[in-house]
Scaffold this motif. Structure first.
Motif, short mmCIF file in Angstrom:
data_model
loop_
_atom_site.label_atom_id
_atom_site.label_comp_id
_atom_site.label_asym_id
_atom_site.label_seq_id
_atom_site.Cartn_x
_atom_site.Cartn_y
_atom_site.Cartn_z
N ARG A 12 5.89 -67.56 -26.87
CA ARG A 12 6.06 -66.96 -28.19
C ARG A 12 5.83 -65.43 -28.14
N ASP A 13 4.59 -65.03 -28.19
CA ASP A 13 4.34 -63.61 -28.38
C ASP A 13 4.79 -62.75 -27.20
N LYS A 174 -7.02 -60.85 -34.59
CA LYS A 174 -5.64 -60.56 -34.19
C LYS A 174 -5.47 -59.06 -34.09
N HIS A 203 -7.13 -62.17 -29.71
CA HIS A 203 -5.71 -61.92 -29.43
C HIS A 203 -5.54 -60.40 -29.44
N HIS A 205 -3.37 -57.07 -27.86
CA HIS A 205 -2.19 -56.63 -27.11
C HIS A 205 -2.56 -55.55 -26.10
N HIS A 239 0.52 -58.95 -23.49
CA HIS A 239 -0.92 -59.27 -23.38
C HIS A 239 -1.44 -59.11 -21.97
MN MN Z 1 0.57 -60.71 -31.22
#
Ligand code: MN
Length: 582
Positions: A12-13, A174, A203, A205, A239
């Protein structure tokens, strides 16, 4: 228990952040057996922009993708990202749509729902949290991390307590923009761990190059759940690499227990997959520390690149980055995450391209300033608010409290095109492209966008056949599709303009050109109307006309709305530049 648990975001991300959400289900399935054996705490596989990208570009049914992943990943928790009351769309839905959507997603295979609201307005999370609990699934309440004069550790700890009281099973921090720095992260995690009994998931980045350090500091301060991405799709706006974190924690009290050899094989597989999507790669790979200034999340940076490229305005990207903090301050410092990232991104692009701040204001900014997305973290700029909404009322209740049930209406509207409740929800999320998708599916006409063969990008650079032309403020995408034989004096070139034959374009533009009251003359001769006179209506950026508000012969004043266009997922009202007759 000290073991650190990993949520891998490869499906996904990771691809949302690096290749504009384009990974196809066919490229996911072959890796699933291996992914399923690893022992991740969960795999993030759905939600965010994947639903939109499936319908818009890949021509895949997102529900079918989830079904296939559920079958291929029987032993791993499947996780999705849900935008609270916005679900996966860009507006607020009534509670019955939220409930139906969560129920359907839970039935189709989602175990963990990470639920956030772009404004951190917890009123927008409650219905989704309740629905997840009613389905017997894991409700993860999310804090959108940001920095601003009104955000600090105490603000976030208070929100974490609130999420616990609302019935969440865990809390996610997040950090969509990669803003978190290691020591601040350590403090925040320690405070939240002290203030609540819930597990904290981090989470963060990798955009600014600080993610691994922040994850480690979080772990040292009590965090036992981190998000990482298989290395092939790690780093930059994505990530921290899964393999690197597994290696870093091995033989420590925080050991993840995951098999590095098995992870390597998955990494090699996805290295090859990534090559197929080279046309969607950002020009800016590696650490981008601008995020510490502009707070632009990963997905937004890659979206701005591709959108500005489409507008032929890539050279203005630095101006847009500089404009974003200004618009954000005027809107009361919302965190930048969907949909506020799009709302602020599109308004910033408009402010830059028009050359006059707020001379054009998107409908979404108007709604935002009416309180229709929830409560802004800080006071908004009253002058901009006044300019945008005039004397229209500002609401202070939960936005969905003003909405009536919608499922019956949606079911009626989409009618026989919907073969299931899932189809109705697809239509609910994306009325235009969702309906188009269902239509194409019913006539077996689903055609995914084409991928450039590997190596094509290099060839295209040396032999330009595609370019943008800006004429009287309108940008056109020109693609040379072929050349004819040279005759005595000239040689024909065949081309498309914005991907469509020129004649079609003429018809479309004719409808919206205004004749001046005084002269009443028409522009003669030219095959294609150009914005050459004061009465010609132009848009600040190319988009799709979604509504024509006037008819031929109507008399309009200067400033009368004549069209609504959609560009960058935002609606903009286009106004008549002068008084006249359509
Ligand atoms: Mn994200």
């Amino acid at each position: 228990m000290t073991r650190v648990n990993i949520t891998d975001v490869i499906l996904r991300d990771a691809h949302q952040s690096l290749i504009a959400t384009r990974m196809r289900t066919d490229d996911m399935i072959p890796a699933c057996e291996r992914l399923d054996r690893i022992g991740f705490w969960s795999l993030e596989v759905w939600g965010g922009a994947t639903f939109d990208a499936c319908l818009r570009y890949l021509k895949e049914d997102p529900w079918q993708r989830l079904e296939e992943l559920r079958v291929a990943l029987p032993n791993t928790r499947l996780q999705m990202l849900l935008r609270g009351q916005n679900l996966l769309g860009y507006r607020h839905y009534s509670d019955d749509v939220v409930e139906a959507f969560v129920r359907r997603a839970a039935e189709t295979g989602i175990d963990v729902f990470r639920i956030f609201d772009a404004l951190n307005d917890t009123r927008n999370l409650q219905t989704a949290i309740n629905a997840v609990r009613a389905s017997g699934k894991h409700a993860q309440g999310t804090i959108c991390y940001t920095t601003s004069p009104v955000h600090d550790t105490a603000t976030f700890v208070a929100m974490a307590r609130e999420l616990e009281d609302m019935g969440c099973d865990s809390i996610a921090i997040k950090d969509m923009a990669g803003l978190m720095t290691p020591f601040v992260t350590g403090e925040l995690v320690a405070e939240i761990t002290r203030a609540t009994r819930l597990p904290v998931h981090l989470h963060s980045h990798a955009t600014a190059g600080t993610a691994e350090m922040s994850l480690l500091k979080a772990i040292e301060n009590g965090c036992r759940h981190i998000d990482t991405a298989i290395s092939a799709f790690a780093g930059s706006t994505s990530h921290a690499p899964t393999e690197s974190m597994v290696a870093a924690l091995r033989n420590t009290p925080y050991d993840t227990g995951l098999d590095l050899d098995a992870l390597q094989e998955i990494g090699l597989y996805f290295r090859d997959v990534r090559k197929r999507y080279h046309q969607f790669e950002s020009d800016y790979l590696g650490p981008d520390t601008r995020v510490q200034v502009y707070q632009v999340p990963g997905g937004m940076i890659s979206n701005l690149y591709s959108q500005l490229r489409e507008q032929g305005a890539l050279d203005r990207i630095e101006d847009v980055f500089a404009e974003i903090p200004v618009v954000r301050r005027d809107l009361g410092y919302p965190p930048l995450v969907t949909p506020t990232s799009q709302i602020i991104g599109a308004q910033s692009v408009l402010n830059v391209l028009t050359g006059k701040r707020y001379s054009t204001i998107t409908n979404e900014v108007k709604l935002y300033l009416q309180g229709r997305y929830g409560k802004a973290p800080a006071a908004v700029n009253p002058e901009v608010q006044q300019q945008a909404i005039g004397r229209e009322a500002v609401i202070d209740v939960r936005p969905a409290d003003l909405l009536h049930d919608e499922m019956d209406r949606l079911r009626d509207e989409i009618g026989e095109l919907a073969e299931s409740e899932a189809d109705v929800l697809t239509y609910a999320m994306f009325p235009e492209i969702g309906k188009e998708f269902l239509k194409q599916r019913s006539s077996n006409a689903l055609v995914p966008e084409t991928l450039e063969p590997v190596g094509e990008k290099e060839a295209a650079r040396t032999r330009p056949t595609e370019f943008n032309v800006t004429l009287h403020g309108e940008s056109y995408h020109i693609k040379v599709t072929g050349t004819g034989h040279r005759t005595l004096d000239n040689r024909p070139f065949y081309m498309t303009v914005d991907g469509v034959p020129e004649e079609v374009l003429v018809e479309t533009l004719d409808e919206i050109s205004l004749e001046e009251k005084e002269s009443g003359s028409t522009s003669g001769g030219s095959r294609r109307p150009r914005a050459t006179r004061p009465g010609h209506v132009t848009a600040s950026m190319p988009g799709t006309i979604i509504e024509v508000l006037v008819s031929e012969g109507d008399t309009v004043e200067a400033g009368t709305p004549v069209l609504i266009t959609e560009a960058m997922k935002m609606e903009t009202e286009i106004q008549a530049p002068i008084a006249g007759r359509v």
